[in-house]
Design a protein around this motif. Structure first.
Motif, PDB file in Angstrom:
ATOM      1  N   PHE A  78       2.212   0.804  -2.841  1.00 19.64           N
ATOM      2  CA  PHE A  78       1.420  -0.408  -2.663  1.00 19.64           C
ATOM      3  C   PHE A  78       2.207  -1.337  -1.738  1.00 19.64           C
ATOM      4  N   ALA A  79       1.697  -1.541  -0.533  1.00 18.85           N
ATOM      5  CA  ALA A  79       2.309  -2.485   0.402  1.00 18.85           C
ATOM      6  C   ALA A  79       1.437  -3.741   0.441  1.00 18.85           C
ATOM      7  N   VAL A  80       2.034  -4.879   0.098  1.00 18.90           N
ATOM      8  CA  VAL A  80       1.295  -6.144   0.116  1.00 18.90           C
ATOM      9  C   VAL A  80       2.116  -7.171   0.890  1.00 18.90           C
ATOM     10  N   ASP A  81       1.447  -7.835   1.832  1.00 18.74           N
ATOM     11  CA  ASP A  81       2.108  -8.854   2.643  1.00 18.74           C
ATOM     12  C   ASP A  81       1.061  -9.480   3.558  1.00 18.74           C
ATOM     13  N   ASP A  82       1.310 -10.698   3.992  1.00 21.56           N
ATOM     14  CA  ASP A  82       0.436 -11.377   4.964  1.00 21.56           C
ATOM     15  C   ASP A  82      -1.024 -11.404   4.514  1.00 21.56           C
ATOM     16  N   SER A  83      -1.260 -11.460   3.201  1.00 22.25           N
ATOM     17  CA  SER A  83      -2.626 -11.475   2.643  1.00 22.25           C
ATOM     18  C   SER A  83      -3.393 -10.203   2.976  1.00 22.25           C
ATOM     19  N   LYS A  84      -2.666  -9.099   3.144  1.00 25.79           N
ATOM     20  CA  LYS A  84      -3.264  -7.799   3.426  1.00 25.79           C
ATOM     21  C   LYS A  84      -2.663  -6.755   2.485  1.00 25.79           C
ATOM     22  N   THR A  85      -3.360  -5.635   2.343  1.00 23.36           N
ATOM     23  CA  THR A  85      -2.860  -4.551   1.508  1.00 23.36           C
ATOM     24  C   THR A  85      -2.909  -3.233   2.257  1.00 23.36           C
ATOM     25  N   LEU A  86      -2.028  -2.324   1.878  1.00 20.32           N
ATOM     26  CA  LEU A  86      -2.041  -0.949   2.356  1.00 20.32           C
ATOM     27  C   LEU A  86      -1.597  -0.081   1.187  1.00 20.32           C
ATOM     28  N   ILE A  87      -2.500   0.726   0.699  1.00 19.55           N
ATOM     29  CA  ILE A  87      -2.248   1.566  -0.471  1.00 19.55           C
ATOM     30  C   ILE A  87      -2.282   3.020  -0.036  1.00 19.55           C
ATOM     31  N   VAL A  88      -1.241   3.768  -0.369  1.00 14.28           N
ATOM     32  CA  VAL A  88      -1.126   5.169   0.021  1.00 14.28           C
ATOM     33  C   VAL A  88      -0.904   6.015  -1.231  1.00 14.28           C
ATOM     34  N   SER A  89      -1.621   7.130  -1.332  1.00 13.24           N
ATOM     35  CA  SER A  89      -1.503   8.017  -2.490  1.00 13.24           C
ATOM     36  C   SER A  89      -1.282   9.451  -2.041  1.00 13.24           C
ATOM     37  N   ALA A  90      -0.313  10.123  -2.671  1.00 15.55           N
ATOM     38  CA  ALA A  90      -0.099  11.545  -2.419  1.00 15.55           C
ATOM     39  C   ALA A  90      -1.126  12.361  -3.187  1.00 15.55           C
ATOM     40  N   LYS A  91      -1.506  13.510  -2.624  1.00 12.72           N
ATOM     41  CA  LYS A  91      -2.435  14.419  -3.305  1.00 12.72           C
ATOM     42  C   LYS A  91      -1.758  15.764  -3.533  1.00 12.72           C
ATOM     43  N   GLY A  92      -2.285  16.505  -4.475  1.00 13.55           N
ATOM     44  CA  GLY A  92      -1.667  17.763  -4.863  1.00 13.55           C
ATOM     45  C   GLY A  92      -1.730  18.844  -3.810  1.00 13.55           C
ATOM     46  N   ASP A  93      -2.624  18.707  -2.830  1.00 17.15           N
ATOM     47  CA  ASP A  93      -2.759  19.730  -1.786  1.00 17.15           C
ATOM     48  C   ASP A  93      -1.856  19.456  -0.586  1.00 17.15           C
ATOM     49  N   GLY A  94      -0.959  18.478  -0.711  1.00 20.23           N
ATOM     50  CA  GLY A  94      -0.055  18.161   0.387  1.00 20.23           C
ATOM     51  C   GLY A  94      -0.586  17.117   1.346  1.00 20.23           C
ATOM     52  N   SER A  95      -1.794  16.650   1.119  1.00 22.90           N
ATOM     53  CA  SER A  95      -2.354  15.600   1.961  1.00 22.90           C
ATOM     54  C   SER A  95      -2.081  14.241   1.313  1.00 22.90           C
ATOM     55  N   LEU A  96      -2.521  13.190   1.975  1.00 21.22           N
ATOM     56  CA  LEU A  96      -2.451  11.858   1.387  1.00 21.22           C
ATOM     57  C   LEU A  96      -3.701  11.080   1.773  1.00 21.22           C
ATOM     58  N   ALA A  97      -4.008  10.088   0.974  1.00 17.54           N
ATOM     59  CA  ALA A  97      -5.120   9.179   1.265  1.00 17.54           C
ATOM     60  C   ALA A  97      -4.567   7.763   1.312  1.00 17.54           C
ATOM     61  N   PHE A  98      -5.148   6.929   2.178  1.00 17.06           N
ATOM     62  CA  PHE A  98      -4.669   5.553   2.257  1.00 17.06           C
ATOM     63  C   PHE A  98      -5.819   4.601   2.549  1.00 17.06           C
ATOM     64  N   TYR A  99      -5.572   3.326   2.222  1.00 18.19           N
ATOM     65  CA  TYR A  99      -6.604   2.299   2.349  1.00 18.19           C
ATOM     66  C   TYR A  99      -5.961   0.997   2.812  1.00 18.19           C
TER      67      TYR A  99
END
Length: 385
Positions: A212-233
């Motif tokens: 969870f990256a939070v700063d400057d009134s913005k967010t960036l959330i990154v999650s690892a997945k079991g298949d070796g990929s990742l998802a982020f928002y």
């Protein structure tokens, strides 16, 4: 005799909520068919990881007799969070703390990828419960029943219809004209495959869990997945129609990277990995929420669950959990012997569902605002403390 005895139940939508409901209804002897728009069960890659909560998602799985199957497929450690600032400096790290909670503890929130969760739910159903390639088109009332038409030209009839067709539900308008409002945040959702080699800096920072990256009134959330990929928002305050008015081609990674560098100016270049590669895919998603005071009159043969009923932003992690708890409570009402008719059963379910969803939506809106404010880091630290 239960109120659904001898009646056919159609569930439109084969997500976690709809499939959980189908499983619970079948366990209680109800006749149910799920109509899902996907052409087949493996037609598309499922989304990011889901954290299930003891009082909702896990409770529903336990009642469905699927908790042991879940334990065989969840990802230990995937729930561990690193909280960082825009420079990727770690402010809080759950990886350094000893494991305290496990199944049965109210604070334990184990993670599972959407694909494995959907698979274990599908495998729990009776053969041919799910009718694939059935994208809902329209429906009409036939006496006390419904005729459902699908885009593939087929149709069916059911005595009771359950809308489990998500945020853009086409069945919800048959129940209420109330529409969601824009919550002030637009997410740019992305995914990257083969993360270890494609985005090595982010992969190392993730450590198999979440960032969870939070700063400057913005967010960036990154999650690892079991298949070796990742998802982020990414999360930013924008006007409702920013994605269209920005003229950004979200299929062009260079344009998305240029936007990120400008919008997230001052953020460390390690984040650029997420955008500066040909394996990333992006989708803008303005966030909406149903009014917290919504209400409607119960119908005798039609209701809804999950996002169709109470769409809200994702910043409290309650979406799938609410849908699965809806499924549990609705199954109990529809198979109860204590109601005089189906309408009464639906009314009892909807009253308790709305009350629960209203409280959760209010908390979610408050958290959404807090995480996109100058005090976001303090808010996150308070949550973890």
């Amino acid at each position: 005799m239960m109120v659904t005895q001898g009646k056919t139940i159609a569930i439109v939508g084969g997500g976690p909520g709809g499939l959980t409901l189908a499983r619970l209804l079948q366990m209680r002897g109800a006749t149910v068919i799920v109509y899902e728009r996907d052409v087949k069960k493996d037609a598309r890659v499922q989304g990011a990881t889901l954290d299930l909560h003891d009082e909702s998602g896990l409770k529903a799985l336990k009642q469905a007799g699927l908790l042991e199957a879940f334990k065989a497929h969840y990802r230990p450690g995937a729930d561990k969070v690193r909280l960082v600032d825009k420079h990727a400096t770690i402010v809080f790290d759950e990886h350094t703390a000893p494991d305290k909670e496990t199944f049965g503890h109210e604070a334990f929130r184990p993670e599972i990828d959407r694909g494995p969760l959907r698979k274990l739910l599908l495998e729990s159903l009776q053969p041919d419960t799910v009718v694939w390639n059935s994208q809902f088109l329209s429906m009409t009332q036939l006496g006390s029943a419904w005729k459902l038409d699908f885009q593939n030209g087929t149709s069916t009839q059911a005595d009771i219809v359950i809308a489990a067709d998500g945020a853009n539900s086409k069945i919800r308008p048959f129940i209420t004209p109330i529409k969601p409002f824009y919550a002030g945040i637009t997410v740019v959702e992305g995914s990257v495959y083969d993360a270890e080699t494609t985005v090595p800096g982010i992969y190392s920072l993730l450590k198999g869990g979440k960032v969870f990256a939070v700063d400057d009134s913005k967010t960036l959330i990154v999650s690892a997945k079991g298949d070796g990929s990742l998802a982020f928002y990414t999360g930013c305050k924008t006007n409702e129609h920013w994605a269209q008015s920005s003229n950004i081609n979200f299929a062009d990674n260079a344009q998305v990277l240029a936007w990120f560098k400008q919008e997230f100016s001052g953020w460390d270049s390690v984040w650029w990995e997420l955008f500066d590669n040909d394996k990333a895919q992006f989708m803008p998603r303005p966030q909406y929420c149903m009014p917290v005071d919504q209400t409607w009159d119960a119908l005798p043969n039609l209701t809804m669950l999950g996002d169709a009923a109470h769409l809200m932003p994702p910043y409290a992690g309650e979406g799938v959990n609410m849908a699965m708890l809806d499924a549990l409570e609705l199954s109990e009402c529809l198979t109860s012997t204590g109601f005089p008719d189906v309408k009464t059963a639906i009314e009892v379910y909807e009253n308790q569902m709305r009350a629960r969803a209203s409280e959760t939506a209010q908390l979610t809106l408050e958290q959404t605002e807090a995480l996109h404010s100058p005090n976001a880091m303090a808010t996150m630290m308070a949550i973890f403390d």
